[in-house]
Design a protein around this motif. Structure first.
Motif, PDB file in Angstrom:
ATOM      1  N   THR A   1       0.834  -1.194   0.000  1.00  0.00           N
ATOM      2  CA  THR A   1       0.000   0.000   0.000  1.00  0.00           C
ATOM      3  C   THR A   1       0.875   1.253   0.000  1.00  0.00           C
ATOM      4  O   THR A   1       1.933   1.262   0.625  1.00  0.00           O
ATOM      5  CB  THR A   1      -0.896   0.009   1.258  1.00  0.00           C
ATOM      6  OG1 THR A   1      -1.592  -1.238   1.316  1.00  0.00           O
ATOM      7  CG2 THR A   1      -1.891   1.136   1.240  1.00  0.00           C
ATOM      8  N   TRP A   2       0.412   2.286  -0.722  1.00  0.00           N
ATOM      9  CA  TRP A   2       1.064   3.599  -0.604  1.00  0.00           C
ATOM     10  C   TRP A   2       0.749   4.169   0.777  1.00  0.00           C
ATOM     11  O   TRP A   2      -0.418   4.280   1.151  1.00  0.00           O
ATOM     12  CB  TRP A   2       0.531   4.565  -1.669  1.00  0.00           C
ATOM     13  CG  TRP A   2       0.919   4.212  -3.062  1.00  0.00           C
ATOM     14  CD1 TRP A   2       0.095   3.799  -4.057  1.00  0.00           C
ATOM     15  CD2 TRP A   2       2.230   4.243  -3.628  1.00  0.00           C
ATOM     16  NE1 TRP A   2       0.809   3.558  -5.207  1.00  0.00           N
ATOM     17  CE2 TRP A   2       2.118   3.824  -4.975  1.00  0.00           C
ATOM     18  CE3 TRP A   2       3.498   4.575  -3.123  1.00  0.00           C
ATOM     19  CZ2 TRP A   2       3.215   3.746  -5.819  1.00  0.00           C
ATOM     20  CZ3 TRP A   2       4.596   4.490  -3.977  1.00  0.00           C
ATOM     21  CH2 TRP A   2       4.446   4.082  -5.298  1.00  0.00           C
ATOM     22  N   HIS A   3       1.768   4.521   1.532  1.00  0.00           N
ATOM     23  CA  HIS A   3       1.549   5.116   2.857  1.00  0.00           C
ATOM     24  C   HIS A   3       1.705   6.619   2.758  1.00  0.00           C
ATOM     25  O   HIS A   3       2.684   7.119   2.224  1.00  0.00           O
ATOM     26  CB  HIS A   3       2.555   4.554   3.861  1.00  0.00           C
ATOM     27  CG  HIS A   3       2.337   3.103   4.157  1.00  0.00           C
ATOM     28  ND1 HIS A   3       1.293   2.658   4.936  1.00  0.00           N
ATOM     29  CD2 HIS A   3       3.015   1.997   3.753  1.00  0.00           C
ATOM     30  CE1 HIS A   3       1.341   1.337   5.009  1.00  0.00           C
ATOM     31  NE2 HIS A   3       2.375   0.906   4.292  1.00  0.00           N
ATOM     32  N   LEU A   4       0.732   7.352   3.301  1.00  0.00           N
ATOM     33  CA  LEU A   4       0.831   8.817   3.315  1.00  0.00           C
ATOM     34  C   LEU A   4       1.925   9.235   4.286  1.00  0.00           C
ATOM     35  O   LEU A   4       2.030   8.693   5.386  1.00  0.00           O
ATOM     36  CB  LEU A   4      -0.495   9.435   3.757  1.00  0.00           C
ATOM     37  CG  LEU A   4      -1.592   9.552   2.694  1.00  0.00           C
ATOM     38  CD1 LEU A   4      -2.849  10.117   3.315  1.00  0.00           C
ATOM     39  CD2 LEU A   4      -1.140  10.447   1.546  1.00  0.00           C
ATOM     40  N   LYS A   5       2.732  10.186   3.869  1.00  0.00           N
ATOM     41  CA  LYS A   5       3.777  10.704   4.745  1.00  0.00           C
ATOM     42  C   LYS A   5       3.694  12.216   4.773  1.00  0.00           C
ATOM     43  O   LYS A   5       3.425  12.849   3.764  1.00  0.00           O
ATOM     44  CB  LYS A   5       5.163  10.289   4.234  1.00  0.00           C
ATOM     45  CG  LYS A   5       5.439   8.810   4.386  1.00  0.00           C
ATOM     46  CD  LYS A   5       6.918   8.529   4.250  1.00  0.00           C
ATOM     47  CE  LYS A   5       7.178   7.040   4.446  1.00  0.00           C
ATOM     48  NZ  LYS A   5       8.599   6.712   4.378  1.00  0.00           N
ATOM     49  N   GLY A 227       5.730   9.593  -6.024  1.00  0.00           N
ATOM     50  CA  GLY A 227       5.467   8.854  -4.796  1.00  0.00           C
ATOM     51  C   GLY A 227       6.699   8.890  -3.915  1.00  0.00           C
ATOM     52  O   GLY A 227       7.798   9.180  -4.383  1.00  0.00           O
ATOM     53  N   ILE A 228       6.533   8.604  -2.632  1.00  0.00           N
ATOM     54  CA  ILE A 228       7.678   8.485  -1.733  1.00  0.00           C
ATOM     55  C   ILE A 228       8.226   7.068  -1.864  1.00  0.00           C
ATOM     56  O   ILE A 228       7.479   6.097  -1.801  1.00  0.00           O
ATOM     57  CB  ILE A 228       7.273   8.741  -0.261  1.00  0.00           C
ATOM     58  CG1 ILE A 228       6.622  10.118  -0.114  1.00  0.00           C
ATOM     59  CG2 ILE A 228       8.480   8.600   0.665  1.00  0.00           C
ATOM     60  CD1 ILE A 228       7.533  11.277  -0.275  1.00  0.00           C
ATOM     61  N   SER A 229       9.516   6.957  -2.033  1.00  0.00           N
ATOM     62  CA  SER A 229      10.133   5.655  -2.221  1.00  0.00           C
ATOM     63  C   SER A 229      10.048   4.805  -0.942  1.00  0.00           C
ATOM     64  O   SER A 229      10.561   5.199   0.094  1.00  0.00           O
ATOM     65  CB  SER A 229      11.600   5.888  -2.590  1.00  0.00           C
ATOM     66  OG  SER A 229      12.350   4.747  -2.343  1.00  0.00           O
ATOM     67  N   PRO A 230       9.374   3.639  -1.020  1.00  0.00           N
ATOM     68  CA  PRO A 230       9.354   2.754   0.147  1.00  0.00           C
ATOM     69  C   PRO A 230      10.677   1.993   0.263  1.00  0.00           C
ATOM     70  O   PRO A 230      11.485   2.006  -0.665  1.00  0.00           O
ATOM     71  CB  PRO A 230       8.198   1.783  -0.154  1.00  0.00           C
ATOM     72  CG  PRO A 230       8.059   1.795  -1.636  1.00  0.00           C
ATOM     73  CD  PRO A 230       8.602   3.091  -2.145  1.00  0.00           C
ATOM     74  N   THR A 231      10.903   1.334   1.393  1.00  0.00           N
ATOM     75  CA  THR A 231      12.084   0.481   1.534  1.00  0.00           C
ATOM     76  C   THR A 231      11.857  -0.793   0.720  1.00  0.00           C
ATOM     77  O   THR A 231      10.722  -1.117   0.353  1.00  0.00           O
ATOM     78  CB  THR A 231      12.324   0.112   3.006  1.00  0.00           C
ATOM     79  OG1 THR A 231      11.143  -0.537   3.491  1.00  0.00           O
ATOM     80  CG2 THR A 231      12.619   1.347   3.849  1.00  0.00           C
ATOM     81  N   ILE A 232      12.937  -1.537   0.484  1.00  0.00           N
ATOM     82  CA  ILE A 232      12.850  -2.758  -0.324  1.00  0.00           C
ATOM     83  C   ILE A 232      11.783  -3.707   0.214  1.00  0.00           C
ATOM     84  O   ILE A 232      10.983  -4.249  -0.536  1.00  0.00           O
ATOM     85  CB  ILE A 232      14.217  -3.484  -0.370  1.00  0.00           C
ATOM     86  CG1 ILE A 232      15.258  -2.631  -1.094  1.00  0.00           C
ATOM     87  CG2 ILE A 232      14.086  -4.831  -1.078  1.00  0.00           C
ATOM     88  CD1 ILE A 232      16.658  -3.231  -1.085  1.00  0.00           C
ATOM     89  N   LYS A 233      11.773  -3.889   1.537  1.00  0.00           N
ATOM     90  CA  LYS A 233      10.860  -4.896   2.105  1.00  0.00           C
ATOM     91  C   LYS A 233       9.391  -4.508   1.978  1.00  0.00           C
ATOM     92  O   LYS A 233       8.508  -5.354   2.142  1.00  0.00           O
ATOM     93  CB  LYS A 233      11.214  -5.172   3.578  1.00  0.00           C
ATOM     94  CG  LYS A 233      11.064  -3.993   4.500  1.00  0.00           C
ATOM     95  CD  LYS A 233      11.563  -4.329   5.897  1.00  0.00           C
ATOM     96  CE  LYS A 233      11.451  -3.112   6.814  1.00  0.00           C
ATOM     97  NZ  LYS A 233      12.103  -3.329   8.099  1.00  0.00           N
ATOM     98  N   MET A 234       9.107  -3.237   1.655  1.00  0.00           N
ATOM     99  CA  MET A 234       7.721  -2.793   1.473  1.00  0.00           C
ATOM    100  C   MET A 234       7.271  -2.858   0.014  1.00  0.00           C
ATOM    101  O   MET A 234       6.178  -2.426  -0.320  1.00  0.00           O
ATOM    102  CB  MET A 234       7.558  -1.355   1.992  1.00  0.00           C
ATOM    103  CG  MET A 234       7.876  -1.177   3.457  1.00  0.00           C
ATOM    104  SD  MET A 234       6.824  -2.163   4.525  1.00  0.00           S
ATOM    105  CE  MET A 234       5.291  -1.264   4.409  1.00  0.00           C
TER     106      MET A 234
END
Length: 346
Positions: A1-5, A227-234
């Motif tokens: 999921t895209w997480h709002l930051k 988009g904000i770049s998530p970490t690899i595991k996300m």
């Protein structure tokens, strides 16, 4: 999921006029001795005053004039963990790793539709991606070598894909179906972060290898959101995707996907098969929108290209991409909208 930051604010403080650039640098699609994985691990966390300096930016206009804009950064969370990386990838000395896994997109139904239609060609020999009706995101080194602007950037143009055909739909003699031609548009202005310039960072800093071009005329195509770049595991399967115009497949749009091998706070290290020409492509993911069943593609990094790095006295190589962090999101969004009101949530 895209997480709002929550996004930090980039606030314009002062703008100065600078001398016009010389536009004498040679375009270099491969760079040597930049700060790689080992070097990134040792980098200190930048202070607030460092960030203000690194995120200040130059703007070059179509008529050759140039300005420097100093900024303030509000609400930045400085990561005390520093530039940690997750795991060390095995390195290989090629840009095509094993079997070539790139796909040339020939079908014009795909080529001229989202997401492939967002890929553009930059007249200096790179690729880019549409991020608004008037803006293109690409790599800074496609326009500037750290000391001066490259020769071709004085009359910079962006090529938007169209398929070759006459008004009545018949193919031109000697052209194959699905080979893109380009509708070229002049660039009105270019923004590059000060962190890219050698005088500021001491050497080329890959963390800041991104730039935004403002087109002279808006286009009417679908573009891709940031988009904000998530970490690899996300990431689903740790997979990233991007399309560009690789030099070894002239006139073709080339798509690829692969998993990421390693990451630092600002960079992704991966072995996506790529050749010069695809540099500056927008790397994207498809994730679910929060509380919705809809999936959405967003740009999470800019492909910086194939890099040679000095590690313990040895030349090693990898393909690298600049992650869109909350700070970079704030800056790119600010360049697109001209204010930070539309950039509070990423």
């Amino acid at each position: 999921t895209w997480h709002l930051k929550k996004i930090p604010q980039i606030v314009r403080e002062r703008t100065f006029s600078l001398d016009s650039p010389k536009f004498e640098a040679k375009t270099k699609l491969e760079m040597n001795s930049v700060c790689g994985i080992e070097c990134q691990r040792k980098l200190p966390v930048p202070s607030l005053s460092d960030l203000k300096n690194l995120l200040s930016y130059e703007t070059v206009f179509e008529n050759g004039t140039r300005t420097l804009t100093e900024v303030n950064v509000l609400g930045a969370v400085l990561d005390p963990a520093g530039n940690t990386t997750t795991r060390r990838p095995s390195r290989k000395k090629r840009q095509i790793y094993g079997t070539d896994s790139r796909f040339s997109i020939y079908d014009k139904r795909f080529m001229t539709n989202f997401p492939f239609n967002t890929a553009v060609k930059i007249s200096t020999g790179c690729s880019g991606i549409l991020v608004s009706p008037k803006h293109v995101l690409t790599a800074a080194h496609c326009l500037h070598n750290g000391k001066d602007y490259v020769k071709g950037s004085k009359r910079l143009r962006v090529g938007l894909m169209k398929t070759k055909s006459r008004g009545n739909g018949r193919k031109r003699k000697g052209t194959s179906d699905g080979v893109p031609s380009f509708q070229w548009t002049r660039v009105k202005s270019t923004h590059i972060p000060k962190g890219w310039f050698k005088g500021v960072s001491g050497d080329i800093a890959l963390d800041y290898d991104y730039a935004v071009l403002e087109l002279k005329r808006p286009h009417k195509r679908k573009y891709m959101e940031l988009g904000i770049s998530p970490t690899i595991k996300m990431m689903p399967g740790s997979m990233i995707h991007f399309s560009g115009f690789d030099n070894d497949r002239s006139g073709q749009l080339v798509y690829r996907f692969c998993s990421i091998s390693d990451e630092s706070n600002d960079l992704f290290y991966q072995y996506c098969d790529a050749e010069p020409g695809s540099t500056g492509s927008g790397i994207y993911l498809r994730l679910k929108e929060p509380n919705k069943k809809k999936w959405k593609r967003k740009i999470i990094a800019v492909y910086s290209g194939h890099q040679w790095v000095d590690i313990n006295g040895e030349q090693q190589d990898y393909n690298v991409a600049v992650r869109i962090t909350p700070l970079k999101y704030a800056q790119i969004c600010f360049w697109i909208h001209g204010n930070d009101e539309n950039c509070t949530q990423g």
